[in-house]
Design an enzyme around this catalytic site. Structure first.
Site, short mmCIF file in Angstrom:
data_model
loop_
_atom_site.label_atom_id
_atom_site.label_comp_id
_atom_site.label_asym_id
_atom_site.label_seq_id
_atom_site.Cartn_x
_atom_site.Cartn_y
_atom_site.Cartn_z
N LYS A 144 -19.29 -25.44 83.25
CA LYS A 144 -18.00 -24.76 83.31
C LYS A 144 -17.69 -24.30 84.74
O LYS A 144 -16.58 -24.47 85.22
CB LYS A 144 -18.01 -23.56 82.37
N TRP B 198 -29.04 -26.15 84.61
CA TRP B 198 -28.31 -27.41 84.66
C TRP B 198 -28.98 -28.24 85.74
O TRP B 198 -28.97 -27.87 86.91
CB TRP B 198 -26.84 -27.15 84.99
N LYS C 189 -9.42 -35.04 80.19
CA LYS C 189 -9.84 -34.35 78.98
C LYS C 189 -10.55 -35.31 78.03
O LYS C 189 -11.56 -34.97 77.42
CB LYS C 189 -8.63 -33.72 78.27
N ASN D 165 -30.07 -20.17 90.82
CA ASN D 165 -28.86 -20.98 90.68
C ASN D 165 -28.47 -21.44 92.07
O ASN D 165 -28.33 -20.63 92.98
CB ASN D 165 -27.73 -20.15 90.06
N GLY D 166 -28.30 -22.76 92.26
CA GLY D 166 -27.91 -23.27 93.56
C GLY D 166 -28.80 -24.41 94.01
O GLY D 166 -29.53 -25.01 93.22
N HIS E 133 0.61 -53.00 89.44
CA HIS E 133 -0.15 -53.17 90.68
C HIS E 133 -1.65 -53.21 90.40
O HIS E 133 -2.45 -52.89 91.28
CB HIS E 133 0.18 -52.06 91.67
N CYS F 19 -25.77 -23.24 85.63
CA CYS F 19 -26.96 -22.40 85.55
C CYS F 19 -26.56 -20.95 85.29
O CYS F 19 -25.56 -20.47 85.80
CB CYS F 19 -27.82 -22.48 86.80
N GLU G 93 -4.61 -35.64 83.83
CA GLU G 93 -5.27 -34.57 83.08
C GLU G 93 -5.63 -35.03 81.67
O GLU G 93 -6.71 -34.72 81.15
CB GLU G 93 -4.37 -33.33 83.04
N GLU H 169 -14.00 -36.13 79.32
CA GLU H 169 -14.91 -34.98 79.33
C GLU H 169 -15.58 -34.76 77.98
O GLU H 169 -16.79 -34.51 77.93
CB GLU H 169 -14.15 -33.70 79.71
N ARG I 109 -21.44 -22.10 80.73
CA ARG I 109 -21.59 -22.60 82.10
C ARG I 109 -22.22 -23.99 82.13
O ARG I 109 -22.16 -24.67 83.14
CB ARG I 109 -22.47 -21.63 82.92
#
Length: 606
Positions: free
Chosen positions: A601, A75, A482, A99-100, A501, A2, A478, A485, A27
């Site tokens: 973000k 968002w 990526k 925002n929140g 395993h 947001c 990572e 995402e 963001r």
């Protein structure tokens, strides 16, 4: 997550606010809107779902005049991304952007409905404006109504209020989510961060936790959590407006990948002495004073910390715990004496990481690595070390990841030196390798065409596995993150030794298995695991160096050859092909690379 903008200006604010919201697109958001006070001092608003261009189109056909206003990119948390749920929210004469998350919104909504209030949205934010309207109906002035409203809210929030009939008044509040005030010449601004306010002003006041503020064009009054007037400093900051430009690249992510040789070099030299033979770190940071390091972070920052666990333990003999910030404090972990707690965050505003820092604050010495020196985490830590990545706009972190690794590598060497685990000759070898890292990163970037070709084969898969051993295991995680995402391909990272395993059950000719295997002490073991995949018709993409390709490249689906590099720094170098593989797979799939769906973000709510 947001974005908020508020303007008390001298000119029409609608285009100014839309441009400011564009600077906050990084963001993450799924709807946007603005509200203004026009020349007749009437409150009006416009909202649209989707990208900001939809709001811009709406404003062309249905303009919104006024020199005072608030704006928001949302968002979705409570309620789907719809026009009704988009901000600003309004109830009668008051509008708010938020925002929140308001944790007690259900109880407040029930109370307000009993008093006759009607609700039209699914959001917690509508409760804020309904509550403010109820106080206005009781005869309170806007300032007092806002104060009473803020006092009733529980949770995390950044707020900005705009009132009908008040063209020279904004009220802002911060609890848990960041908020900045910008000072102009006969103008005042509110923003989620300083980037939102560039190029409007470079004179910024940051609200502290629990502050709320009353703004006019020529004044700022701040009240702290104890209901006392507070003096917060005005900081003159450097805002890199060039960071908001793609610099000739198709995407911000491509630009930020390409910047890594430069910014990683700056991150390294920023913490080495002028001759490069020693450290330029604060004297207070003496690792001989610690028996343990506890690293706490989220997402990609967590994986950078996980990588450094291998370095601290192998080089310095210093035990390291690594925790996901969102889980850390809920298990109420004991923190032994002589523990250094280390917090990693690109934005410095990550809500879970900040909450974990506050848990540790009175229990240990707190060190932070952030990319924003004015952020909450940077200001609340005992010591903050900037990672020198520069503004990172792409949602998927790239250069901030490698800059964190570079600074963590310097810290691991400092720890090894302080604790007597590294003699000077070995230290100089490691420092020389660090100084040479930018050149090797450039060589890795030169392999972009080969990586792009391999990515086309990955882009058609539904599932992908990444394998690595030792410090390459966190990089496997990572690489998978990526790919997930930005390409929306299901991917998982595993320690190579864990393959049999369970994960090997997934292997067939349709599942690419990406093996990160520099020619290090664990290379033979990694290759053995890779052979197990190939024996089951697995589609192996081997990422290795020239020796590794000669030894194990036979029979792979594809082999990508990276420059030779000392084992210690291989995770930083091999981040480049992992990032480019995800980037080019996303290109092949046509996804939104810089603003992938459902992601933000800066995660400023739990």
């Amino acid at each position: 997550m947001c974005g908020i903008i508020g303007v008390l200006g001298q000119h029409e604010v609608a285009p100014i606010m839309v441009e400011a919201l564009k600077r906050l697109e990084y963001r993450g958001y799924d709807s946007a809107g603005i509200a203004t006070i026009d020349a007749t001092r009437r409150l009006n608003r416009r909202r649209a779902v989707g990208k900001l261009v939809n709001l811009s189109d709406l404003l062309v056909h249905d303009p919104l005049p006024g020199k005072s206003g608030i704006g928001h990119t949302r968002w979705a948390t409570h309620g789907a991304p719809t026009v009704d749920n988009a901000h600003p929210h309004r109830a009668g004469p008051v509008a708010v952007v938020h925002n929140g998350i308001i944790e007690n919104f259900r109880a407040l909504r029930t109370e307000l409905q009993a008093g006759g209030a009607e609700f039209r949205t699914e959001t917690d934010t509508e409760t804020i404006v309904a509550l403010a309207e109820s106080f206005l109906k009781q005869g309170l002035a806007p300032r007092d109504a806002a104060e009473q409203t803020i006092a009733r809210l529980e949770g995390a929030f950044a707020l900005c209020f705009l009132f009908d009939g008040e063209d020279d008044l904004l009220i802002a509040a911060r609890k848990g989510s960041p908020l900045a005030i910008g000072h102009g010449q006969g103008e005042m601004f509110v923003g989620s961060d300083a980037i939102a306010l560039a190029p409007l002003t470079n004179r910024i006041t940051y609200l502290n936790e629990g502050d709320w503020a009353v703004l006019t064009r020529n004044s700022l009054e701040i009240i702290d959590r104890e209901a006392r007037r507070a003096n917060r400093p005005i900081e003159t900051i450097r805002i890199d407006t060039a960071a908001m430009d793609k610099g000739g690249h198709k995407h911000f992510m491509a630009k930020e990948i390409a910047q890594q040789p430069t910014v990683v070099g700056e991150a390294v030299t920023g913490y080495l002495s002028a001759d490069g033979a020693g450290f330029a770190l604060p004297d207070s940071l003496d690792f001989s004073a610690f028996d343990r390091v506890s690293i706490i972070a989220c997402g990609t920052a967590y994986l950078a910390g996980f990588t450094s666990k291998y370095w601290f333990e192998q080089l310095a003999g210093l035990p390291v715990d690594i925790d996901i910030a969102s889980e850390f404090r809920y298990r109420e972990p004991p923190i032994p004496p002589r523990t250094l707690t280390l917090f990693l965050s690109q934005s410095g505003e990550t809500a879970d990481t900040l909450a974990a820092l506050r848990y540790c604050k009175d229990r240990s010495q707190v060190l932070a690595l952030t990319n924003v020196e004015t952020s909450s985490i940077a200001r609340e830590a005992d010591l903050n070390l900037p990672i020198h990545a520069g503004a990172e706009i792409g949602v998927a972190s790239t250069k901030a990841f490698t800059c964190k690794l570079a600074v963590l590598a310097v810290l691991a060497l400092k720890a090894a030196t302080d604790r007597g685990h590294l003699d000077d000759d070995a230290l100089q070898d490691h420092l020389s390798a660090l100084r040479g890292l930018p050149g090797l990163l450039n060589l890795a970037l030169d392999r972009a065409d080969a990586i792009a070709a391999a990515a086309k084969g990955v882009a058609t898969a539904q599932d992908v596995l990444f394998l690595g051993r030792g410090a390459m295991y966190p990089l496997a995680l990572e690489g998978a993150l990526k790919l997930k995402e930005i390409s929306y391909i299901h991917a998982e990272g595993y320690a190579s030794g864990e393959l049999k395993h369970g994960p090997i059950a997934l292997v067939d000719k349709t599942v690419p298995v990406i093996v990160l295997a520099p020619s290090d002490a664990l290379f033979d073991k990694t290759v053995s695991n890779m052979q197990e995949v190939m024996a089951r018709d697995g589609k192996v993409l081997l990422i290795t160096d020239a020796d590794g390709a000669r030894t194990a490249g036979q029979g792979t689906w594809n082999t990508l050859v990276m420059p030779d590099i000392p084992d210690f720094l291989a995770p930083i170098l091999y981040a480049i092909p992992a990032q480019l593989l995800a980037y080019h797979a996303a290109i092949a799939k046509g996804t939104d690379i810089d603003q992938p769906r459902n992601l933000a973000k800066s995660v400023t709510v739990e």
